[in-house]
Design a protein around this motif. Structure first.
Motif, short mmCIF file in Angstrom:
data_model
loop_
_atom_site.label_atom_id
_atom_site.label_comp_id
_atom_site.label_asym_id
_atom_site.label_seq_id
_atom_site.Cartn_x
_atom_site.Cartn_y
_atom_site.Cartn_z
N GLU A 166 1.46 6.89 -6.77
CA GLU A 166 0.41 7.88 -7.02
C GLU A 166 0.91 9.30 -6.77
OE1 GLU A 166 -4.31 8.57 -6.09
OE2 GLU A 166 -3.25 6.98 -5.04
N GLU A 167 1.74 9.45 -5.75
CA GLU A 167 2.29 10.76 -5.42
C GLU A 167 3.35 11.20 -6.43
OE1 GLU A 167 5.13 12.64 -1.90
OE2 GLU A 167 3.96 10.83 -1.46
N GLU A 171 0.84 -1.21 0.00
CA GLU A 171 0.00 0.00 0.00
C GLU A 171 0.87 1.26 0.00
OE1 GLU A 171 -3.30 0.39 -0.39
OE2 GLU A 171 -3.37 -1.78 -0.74
N ALA A 172 1.98 1.20 0.74
CA ALA A 172 2.90 2.34 0.78
C ALA A 172 3.52 2.57 -0.61
CB ALA A 172 4.00 2.12 1.81
N SER A 200 0.93 4.19 -2.83
CA SER A 200 0.78 5.60 -2.45
C SER A 200 1.91 6.44 -3.02
CB SER A 200 0.74 5.76 -0.94
OG SER A 200 -0.43 5.17 -0.42
N LEU A 201 3.13 5.90 -2.96
CA LEU A 201 4.28 6.62 -3.50
C LEU A 201 4.17 6.77 -5.02
CD1 LEU A 201 7.01 8.01 -3.35
CD2 LEU A 201 8.09 5.73 -3.26
#
Length: 195
Positions: free
Chosen positions: A26-27, A19-20, A23-24
């Motif tokens: 996507e960022e 998940e991390a 998220s990265l």
């Protein structure tokens, strides 16, 4: 748009994305749309992004002193495009990269440490290593073909490896990519339809 990239990474890696990691990604990745003939990179600029093509097609080329274009790469969905030398060395590019169709990209910038952070994702690194190996082998094969094989053979190989290029790019770009004239390509295509 990120779904295409995530699928691409997962297909080329044995490590899962956490998940991390998601998220990265996507960022870090910036969505970008280009109109046909709009530039992603122009000669003289420093390449600031590595781009993943979600939809559309691009070409990478140089322009000689006579104004003639010489195509280095043609790229379509699920391919990457950039000038890696300019990106890594932060030097002005000798290439132009533009959209040949309406194109949607995901850009990974070098700024703000995003490139290094994304490269620390195990699945991304595995994917990148496979991609680098495949690109190196393809470059060797293309160089060997340009030096040792006829234009007819190079065209035949292109039709086997990348048949979609023939529908997506016009003859003059295909000819330039193969390192032959439009007239030679026209002759080869005419002869191949007779077979």
């Amino acid at each position: 748009m990120l779904t295409s990239l995530v699928s691409y990474i997962q297909e080329r890696s044995s490590s899962p994305l956490s998940e991390a990691d998601l998220s990265l990604l996507e960022e870090a990745f910036i969505p970008k749309k280009l109109r046909k003939r709009q530039f992603l990179l122009q000669e003289g600029e420093v390449c600031k992004y590595i781009a993943f093509i979600v939809k559309g097609a691009t070409r990478q080329y140089t322009v000689d002193e006579k104004g003639l274009e010489h195509v280095l790469n043609l790229c379509i969905e699920n391919w990457w495009t950039s000038d890696r030398e300019s990106f890594h060395k932060e030097t002005p590019s000798i290439y132009n990269i533009d959209a040949w169709e309406e194109t949607e990209l995901l850009l990974l910038p070098k700024a703000n440490g995003y490139y290094e952070r994304v490269n620390a994702i195990t699945a991304f690194t595995e994917m990148r290593i496979k991609l680098d190996d495949n690109q190196h082998m393809a470059a060797q094969k293309r160089l060997n073909m340009s030096k040792n094989y006829t234009a007819d053979y190079r065209y035949e190989e292109l039709t086997k490896l990348y048949p979609e290029f023939l529908q997506r790019f016009p003859q003059h770009l295909i000819a330039s990519y193969l390192g032959i004239t439009k007239e030679t390509l026209s002759r080869i295509r005419h002869q191949s339809t007779k077979k």
